[in-house]
Motif scaffolding. Structure first.
Motif, mmCIF file in Angstrom:
data_model
loop_
_atom_site.group_PDB
_atom_site.id
_atom_site.type_symbol
_atom_site.label_atom_id
_atom_site.label_comp_id
_atom_site.label_asym_id
_atom_site.label_seq_id
_atom_site.Cartn_x
_atom_site.Cartn_y
_atom_site.Cartn_z
ATOM 1 N N ILE A 98 0.871 -1.173 0.000
ATOM 2 C CA ILE A 98 0.000 0.000 0.000
ATOM 3 C C ILE A 98 0.911 1.227 0.000
ATOM 4 O O ILE A 98 1.740 1.381 0.885
ATOM 5 N N ILE A 99 0.767 2.084 -1.010
ATOM 6 C CA ILE A 99 1.570 3.297 -1.110
ATOM 7 C C ILE A 99 0.730 4.466 -0.605
ATOM 8 O O ILE A 99 -0.313 4.789 -1.179
ATOM 9 N N LEU A 100 1.183 5.076 0.477
ATOM 10 C CA LEU A 100 0.461 6.171 1.129
ATOM 11 C C LEU A 100 1.124 7.490 0.757
ATOM 12 O O LEU A 100 2.286 7.731 1.098
ATOM 13 N N ILE A 101 0.388 8.332 0.039
ATOM 14 C CA ILE A 101 0.966 9.572 -0.495
ATOM 15 C C ILE A 101 0.258 10.800 0.078
ATOM 16 O O ILE A 101 -0.972 10.901 0.040
ATOM 17 N N GLY A 102 1.056 11.719 0.602
ATOM 18 C CA GLY A 102 0.522 13.017 1.016
ATOM 19 C C GLY A 102 -0.196 13.064 2.342
ATOM 20 O O GLY A 102 -0.885 14.053 2.631
ATOM 21 N N PHE A 103 -0.051 12.059 3.173
ATOM 22 C CA PHE A 103 -0.713 12.092 4.486
ATOM 23 C C PHE A 103 0.129 12.924 5.449
ATOM 24 O O PHE A 103 0.746 12.412 6.389
ATOM 25 N N GLN A 104 0.115 14.231 5.180
ATOM 26 C CA GLN A 104 0.905 15.187 5.948
ATOM 27 C C GLN A 104 0.016 16.320 6.445
ATOM 28 O O GLN A 104 -1.060 16.574 5.891
ATOM 29 N N ASN A 105 0.484 16.989 7.482
ATOM 30 C CA ASN A 105 -0.330 18.021 8.130
ATOM 31 C C ASN A 105 -0.766 19.139 7.190
ATOM 32 O O ASN A 105 -1.878 19.660 7.336
ATOM 33 N N ASP A 106 0.074 19.540 6.258
ATOM 34 C CA ASP A 106 -0.304 20.638 5.367
ATOM 35 C C ASP A 106 -1.577 20.338 4.588
ATOM 36 O O ASP A 106 -2.297 21.252 4.197
ATOM 37 N N TYR A 107 -1.876 19.073 4.369
ATOM 38 C CA TYR A 107 -3.120 18.682 3.693
ATOM 39 C C TYR A 107 -4.250 18.355 4.665
ATOM 40 O O TYR A 107 -5.412 18.640 4.392
ATOM 41 N N PHE A 108 -3.925 17.732 5.799
ATOM 42 C CA PHE A 108 -4.972 17.150 6.629
ATOM 43 C C PHE A 108 -5.217 17.810 7.978
ATOM 44 O O PHE A 108 -6.244 17.561 8.605
ATOM 45 N N LEU A 109 -4.297 18.642 8.437
ATOM 46 C CA LEU A 109 -4.486 19.270 9.746
ATOM 47 C C LEU A 109 -5.255 20.583 9.620
ATOM 48 O O LEU A 109 -5.008 21.372 8.714
ATOM 49 N N GLU A 110 -6.184 20.795 10.538
ATOM 50 C CA GLU A 110 -6.991 22.025 10.550
ATOM 51 C C GLU A 110 -6.086 23.253 10.521
ATOM 52 O O GLU A 110 -5.086 23.318 11.217
ATOM 53 N N ASP A 111 -6.438 24.209 9.650
ATOM 54 C CA ASP A 111 -5.743 25.497 9.534
ATOM 55 C C ASP A 111 -4.359 25.433 8.896
ATOM 56 O O ASP A 111 -3.647 26.429 8.861
ATOM 57 N N GLU A 112 -3.935 24.270 8.402
ATOM 58 C CA GLU A 112 -2.635 24.215 7.720
ATOM 59 C C GLU A 112 -2.781 24.696 6.277
ATOM 60 O O GLU A 112 -3.884 24.850 5.751
ATOM 61 N N ILE A 113 -1.657 24.931 5.633
ATOM 62 C CA ILE A 113 -1.578 25.688 4.379
ATOM 63 C C ILE A 113 -2.444 25.155 3.243
ATOM 64 O O ILE A 113 -3.130 25.919 2.564
ATOM 65 N N LEU A 114 -2.427 23.849 3.006
ATOM 66 C CA LEU A 114 -3.122 23.300 1.836
ATOM 67 C C LEU A 114 -4.372 22.509 2.189
ATOM 68 O O LEU A 114 -4.909 21.788 1.353
ATOM 69 N N PRO A 118 9.870 26.350 -10.773
ATOM 70 C CA PRO A 118 8.749 25.399 -10.754
ATOM 71 C C PRO A 118 7.502 25.960 -11.427
ATOM 72 O O PRO A 118 7.308 27.171 -11.507
ATOM 73 N N GLU A 119 6.676 25.050 -11.904
ATOM 74 C CA GLU A 119 5.388 25.408 -12.512
ATOM 75 C C GLU A 119 4.275 24.700 -11.760
ATOM 76 O O GLU A 119 4.502 23.742 -11.031
ATOM 77 N N GLY A 120 3.052 25.160 -11.971
ATOM 78 C CA GLY A 120 1.881 24.485 -11.436
ATOM 79 C C GLY A 120 1.873 24.337 -9.932
ATOM 80 O O GLY A 120 2.198 25.262 -9.191
ATOM 81 N N ILE A 121 1.546 23.128 -9.476
ATOM 82 C CA ILE A 121 1.388 22.884 -8.043
ATOM 83 C C ILE A 121 2.697 23.072 -7.286
ATOM 84 O O ILE A 121 2.707 23.537 -6.140
ATOM 85 N N LEU A 122 3.821 22.734 -7.909
ATOM 86 C CA LEU A 122 5.105 22.906 -7.226
ATOM 87 C C LEU A 122 5.428 24.388 -7.039
ATOM 88 O O LEU A 122 6.018 24.785 -6.023
ATOM 89 N N LYS A 123 5.015 25.202 -7.986
ATOM 90 C CA LYS A 123 5.182 26.656 -7.846
ATOM 91 C C LYS A 123 4.344 27.168 -6.681
ATOM 92 O O LYS A 123 4.809 27.979 -5.873
ATOM 93 N N THR A 124 3.118 26.668 -6.583
ATOM 94 C CA THR A 124 2.230 27.053 -5.484
ATOM 95 C C THR A 124 2.805 26.625 -4.140
ATOM 96 O O THR A 124 2.791 27.397 -3.177
ATOM 97 N N ILE A 125 3.323 25.401 -4.077
ATOM 98 C CA ILE A 125 3.921 24.897 -2.835
ATOM 99 C C ILE A 125 5.042 25.812 -2.372
ATOM 100 O O ILE A 125 5.142 26.164 -1.190
#
Length: 197
Positions: free
Chosen positions: A8-24, A70-77
């Protein structure tokens, strides 16, 4: 799929995506809630034994020297300062703490494809893995990029529809119905659990 041949490959389970009030958080919040991504993934990890679990967090150095024009999402990051090494946002979600020892974390991911600049393929080959199933975010970016790469490398690819989020509900549904099916098997986590128990 045999459990001993599956990862099972788990991608992006990080606070910036899933924690309340984080950036993304706002990028995937709606899609994640509708599909129950986090709860379904936690249930999946808890329910499966004998299956290799791999997390591939994306982390950048201070000032993002890894991203040259960077372009796209990496530029945004880079612009918003997401996934910066040492920040709370770059850390793996605390809900994974309960699985200490069950999830192998592979570092080095600094782009869309989790195979680039990491030991992911080597770890899969070393463990004689032939089947990879994906959970995480974002479906149209890192999930799709890594999934296609896995397919090109000869792995049998499965997308877990209820464990994958997108930038919108429409995007998530579209990729699961129209894009992933071009190179992968698309099933729910419940179906995978049934296969392995």
């Amino acid at each position: 799929m045999k459990p001993e041949k599956t990862a099972i490959i788990l991608i992006g389970f990080q606070n910036d995506y899933f924690l309340e009030d984080e950036i993304l958080r706002g990028v995937v919040e709606e899609s994640s809630k509708v599909t129950g991504v986090l709860n379904n993934t936690l249930h999946l990890i808890n329910a499966l034994d004998g299956v290799l679990m791999i997390s591939t967090p994306i982390v950048f150095s201070e000032n993002y020297p890894e991203l040259v024009e960077p372009e796209g999402i990496l530029k945004t990051i880079k612009e918003v300062g997401a996934f910066k090494k040492g920040s709370s946002g770059s850390q793996t979600i605390s809900q994974f703490d309960q699985f200490n020892g069950k999830i192998t974390e592979i570092s080095g991911k600094q782009g869309l494809n989790a195979f680039i600049n990491t030991s992911l393929e080597a770890v899969l080959r070393k463990n004689n893995i032939t089947n990879v199933a994906f959970a995480g975010t974002v479906c149209s970016i890192c999930i799709d990029s890594t999934g296609r790469s896995a397919f090109d490398k000869g792995f049998h690819v499965t997308m877990l529809s209820d464990c994958i989020s997108g930038r919108t509900v429409f995007e998530q549904e579209f990729f699961c119905k129209e894009i992933f099916t071009l190179y992968a098997n698309v099933i729910s986590s419940k179906e995978l659990i049934t296969e392995h128990t």
